[in-house]
Design an enzyme around this catalytic site. Sequence first.
Site, mmCIF file in Angstrom:
data_model
loop_
_atom_site.group_PDB
_atom_site.id
_atom_site.type_symbol
_atom_site.label_atom_id
_atom_site.label_comp_id
_atom_site.label_asym_id
_atom_site.label_seq_id
_atom_site.Cartn_x
_atom_site.Cartn_y
_atom_site.Cartn_z
ATOM 1 N N HIS A 1 -13.909 -8.759 -35.620
ATOM 2 C CA HIS A 1 -14.212 -7.357 -35.305
ATOM 3 C C HIS A 1 -12.949 -6.580 -34.941
ATOM 4 O O HIS A 1 -12.938 -5.813 -33.979
ATOM 5 C CB HIS A 1 -15.236 -7.285 -34.174
ATOM 6 N N LYS B 1 3.810 -11.784 -6.690
ATOM 7 C CA LYS B 1 2.785 -12.805 -6.481
ATOM 8 C C LYS B 1 1.525 -12.185 -5.886
ATOM 9 O O LYS B 1 0.421 -12.558 -6.231
ATOM 10 C CB LYS B 1 3.360 -13.882 -5.546
ATOM 11 N N CYS C 1 5.007 -4.416 -0.803
ATOM 12 C CA CYS C 1 6.311 -4.875 -0.420
ATOM 13 C C CYS C 1 6.150 -5.764 0.797
ATOM 14 O O CYS C 1 5.045 -5.961 1.269
ATOM 15 C CB CYS C 1 7.190 -3.685 -0.046
ATOM 16 N N TRP D 1 8.645 -3.935 -4.159
ATOM 17 C CA TRP D 1 8.075 -3.921 -5.517
ATOM 18 C C TRP D 1 7.826 -2.455 -5.805
ATOM 19 O O TRP D 1 6.982 -1.815 -5.183
ATOM 20 C CB TRP D 1 6.781 -4.726 -5.546
ATOM 21 N N ASN E 1 5.328 -0.350 3.412
ATOM 22 C CA ASN E 1 4.575 -1.114 2.421
ATOM 23 C C ASN E 1 3.324 -0.312 2.121
ATOM 24 O O ASN E 1 2.551 -0.026 3.027
ATOM 25 C CB ASN E 1 4.227 -2.482 3.039
ATOM 26 N N GLY E 2 3.153 0.096 0.864
ATOM 27 C CA GLY E 2 1.962 0.870 0.520
ATOM 28 C C GLY E 2 2.323 2.052 -0.361
ATOM 29 O O GLY E 2 3.420 2.116 -0.925
ATOM 30 N N LYS F 1 -1.073 -16.044 -18.885
ATOM 31 C CA LYS F 1 0.103 -16.858 -18.528
ATOM 32 C C LYS F 1 1.242 -16.560 -19.494
ATOM 33 O O LYS F 1 2.393 -16.411 -19.100
ATOM 34 C CB LYS F 1 -0.196 -18.366 -18.587
ATOM 35 N N ARG G 1 5.867 -10.882 -2.293
ATOM 36 C CA ARG G 1 5.265 -9.544 -2.278
ATOM 37 C C ARG G 1 6.063 -8.535 -3.091
ATOM 38 O O ARG G 1 5.703 -7.360 -3.158
ATOM 39 C CB ARG G 1 5.154 -9.047 -0.838
ATOM 40 N N GLU H 1 2.761 -13.165 -18.759
ATOM 41 C CA GLU H 1 3.434 -13.105 -17.456
ATOM 42 C C GLU H 1 4.812 -13.748 -17.487
ATOM 43 O O GLU H 1 5.765 -13.186 -16.963
ATOM 44 C CB GLU H 1 2.584 -13.817 -16.380
ATOM 45 N N GLU I 1 -6.982 -16.624 -19.776
ATOM 46 C CA GLU I 1 -5.988 -17.129 -18.828
ATOM 47 C C GLU I 1 -4.735 -17.609 -19.581
ATOM 48 O O GLU I 1 -3.612 -17.380 -19.128
ATOM 49 C CB GLU I 1 -6.607 -18.257 -17.980
HETATM 50 C C1 G6P Z 1 -1.116 -10.614 -9.197
HETATM 51 C C2 G6P Z 1 -0.463 -11.864 -9.747
HETATM 52 C C3 G6P Z 1 -1.479 -12.625 -10.597
HETATM 53 C C4 G6P Z 1 -2.718 -12.934 -9.765
HETATM 54 C C5 G6P Z 1 -3.339 -11.661 -9.212
HETATM 55 C C6 G6P Z 1 -4.440 -11.945 -8.221
HETATM 56 O O1 G6P Z 1 -1.344 -9.726 -10.225
HETATM 57 O O2 G6P Z 1 0.683 -11.531 -10.513
HETATM 58 O O3 G6P Z 1 -0.886 -13.843 -11.024
HETATM 59 O O4 G6P Z 1 -3.650 -13.606 -10.552
HETATM 60 O O5 G6P Z 1 -2.341 -10.916 -8.516
HETATM 61 O O6 G6P Z 1 -3.884 -12.583 -7.094
HETATM 62 P P1 G6P Z 1 -4.737 -13.214 -5.937
HETATM 63 O O7 G6P Z 1 -3.750 -13.597 -4.879
HETATM 64 O O8 G6P Z 1 -5.697 -12.168 -5.481
HETATM 65 O O9 G6P Z 1 -5.443 -14.395 -6.511
#
Ligand code: G6P
Length: 614
Positions: free
Chosen positions: A510, A609, A2, A74, A100-101, A491, A27, A494, A487
């Site tokens: 497989h 994020k 958070c 969060w 936070n934590g 995406k 956060r 997400e 990736e």
């Molecule tokens: C979160 C985000 C991802 C990101 C990951 C690593 O899970 O939702 O989009 O790739 O963290 O984030 P970082 O800041 O360590 O690259």
Amino acid sequence: MCGIVAYVGPRDAQPILLDALGRLEYRGYDSAGLAILNGKGVEVRKKSGRIEELAKACRAKPVEGKSGISHTRWATHGAPTDTNAHPHLDASGKLALVHNGVIENYLELKQHLTKAGHKFSSDTDTEILAHLVGESFEHSKEKGEKCLIDAVRKALQKVQGTLGIAVLHADLPGLVVGARRGSPLVIGVGNGENFLASDTQALAPYTDRVVILQDQEIVALYADHFDVASPLGQKAVHVEKIENGVASSDKGSHPHFMLKEIFEQPETVRNAFRGRLDLEESSTKLGGLNLSLDQLREYERIFVIGCGTALHAGMVGKYLIETLAKIPVDTQHASEFRYSDSPVHPKTLFFAVSQSGETADTLGALREAKRRGFRCLGICNNVSSTIARESDGGVYMHAGPEIGVAATKSFTSQVVIFTLLAILLGRLHSLSAADSRRLIEALQQLPDHLHALLKRSDEVRKIAAKFASARSMLFLGRLANFPIALEGALKMKEVTYVHAEGYPAAELKHGVIALVDKDTPTVLVATHDGVYDKNLSNLQEVKARGGPILAVAHEGDQKIGGLADAVFSVPKTHELIQPILNVIPLQLFSYHTAVALNRDVDKPRNLAKSVTVE
Ligand code: G6P
């Protein structure tokens, strides 16, 4: 995980708290709240949903007062409801706390407090902590400022887990107590006012002087001074001046940050290699590694740790380093490395990859690698982040703030950095100057190729509109394009909430092939390379079972054009640089699909994020 902001000073706290919280929304953004001392007691506002919901509630009924604490959440313990939002009060209703934590032994503590007559209104672990601190404070004789600091210290001795907290008490106006164990907390030093926040960015408009709290430290924050104590006692602090890069909240002509950031890539990719190419030596220069070439040559293995997108970039990096430098590279989810007993070769150099530099799993893994005696370098975007500070050196991305929750430009910057590293290591071993030169030239051409590719965004939008009703998708690629498939799938999940899986193309047969049907599109990364023909066979296998094929292919590829249901055309470049171009249509594909499905592109549900809890 958070974000926390606190203020003590002569100004109205509410607008400052709301404004600074807005910069911490990365956060977490499922609920937010604040508590301000209004002269009579603690007044709390909290709302589920975005910070804007809290701001609306505060505009409707402002809270007046000069010191306060606030929080954007969060959810970890308890659903994102008004009640579970922070701040939480203690049993007396006079003490408010934001956290936070995660408190790992909260059930045990809750049972103990419940037996002692405490009643709880939320499902959070944080409320337990508020009651613990409150109980300790109530038991103190004088109930003065020192008692609140002692109460925080005593309560923290009873809790296990990570935390950053801020606490205030109705009877102690003008004081906020903060503490850090695992979760970052910085003091913002103002003139006649002071701040606390989870990162320096939150405070950018207010001050450029900060003190980064260290683990186990407690701060007593007043308007005109602050005292920091470590477990060893009072501590002299070092006030640092930071560069106040206020993150641009301007999307420009783009409707979303994600699209803006995708379109920034010609520039961000250039920033990642700018000043780092050594044309004379046909090599690269990465001064931040803090290692001489001789020292670098000594390493026999590399280990890359990261999470999500950052790990995918590391997986492309593995391919690049193993191909160019012939040094074996391990990649592992940071969260797995941290608790694994796997033996690591003693001559291993670690890289922790993280855009934010605050991801708790990556930070934990970095600390574990260092604890085991390994040198650990960071690849970060956020220069004042904890990972950037705690690593033994590293390479900054210089990609500028990434605000969209789905990482885009940071991924390509990370891959460029791994390319630079692979060239550097390659040149220390057997990579020829001529081969290196070709790679460097391809890097220099990347921004132009990206410009050309981004002009095709509308083509991708049309393909996305056609396939947006799919409820599941497969992403396939081989070798360096396997992490590109991962990736692409990440995406898609997400930002669209569509189920998507990334696989090495040959794994299709497989098990994954059982998922293929007419409603499940397969996205195959199939640009011309050593495994092109193998990819074509996979394409045929999917087609034979009625599955729609969307292929990432080189411009003008007639074979694929004739077989696939849709083609994402990309310019041709050096085979080892190609993955950077191949990921772009996949970023655009997930973006346009999300828009077609009316998703909240920049703040998808359940995500944050930067994940600052384990
Ligand atoms: C979160 C985000 C991802 C990101 C990951 C690593 O899970 O939702 O989009 O790739 O963290 O984030 P970082 O800041 O360590 O690259």
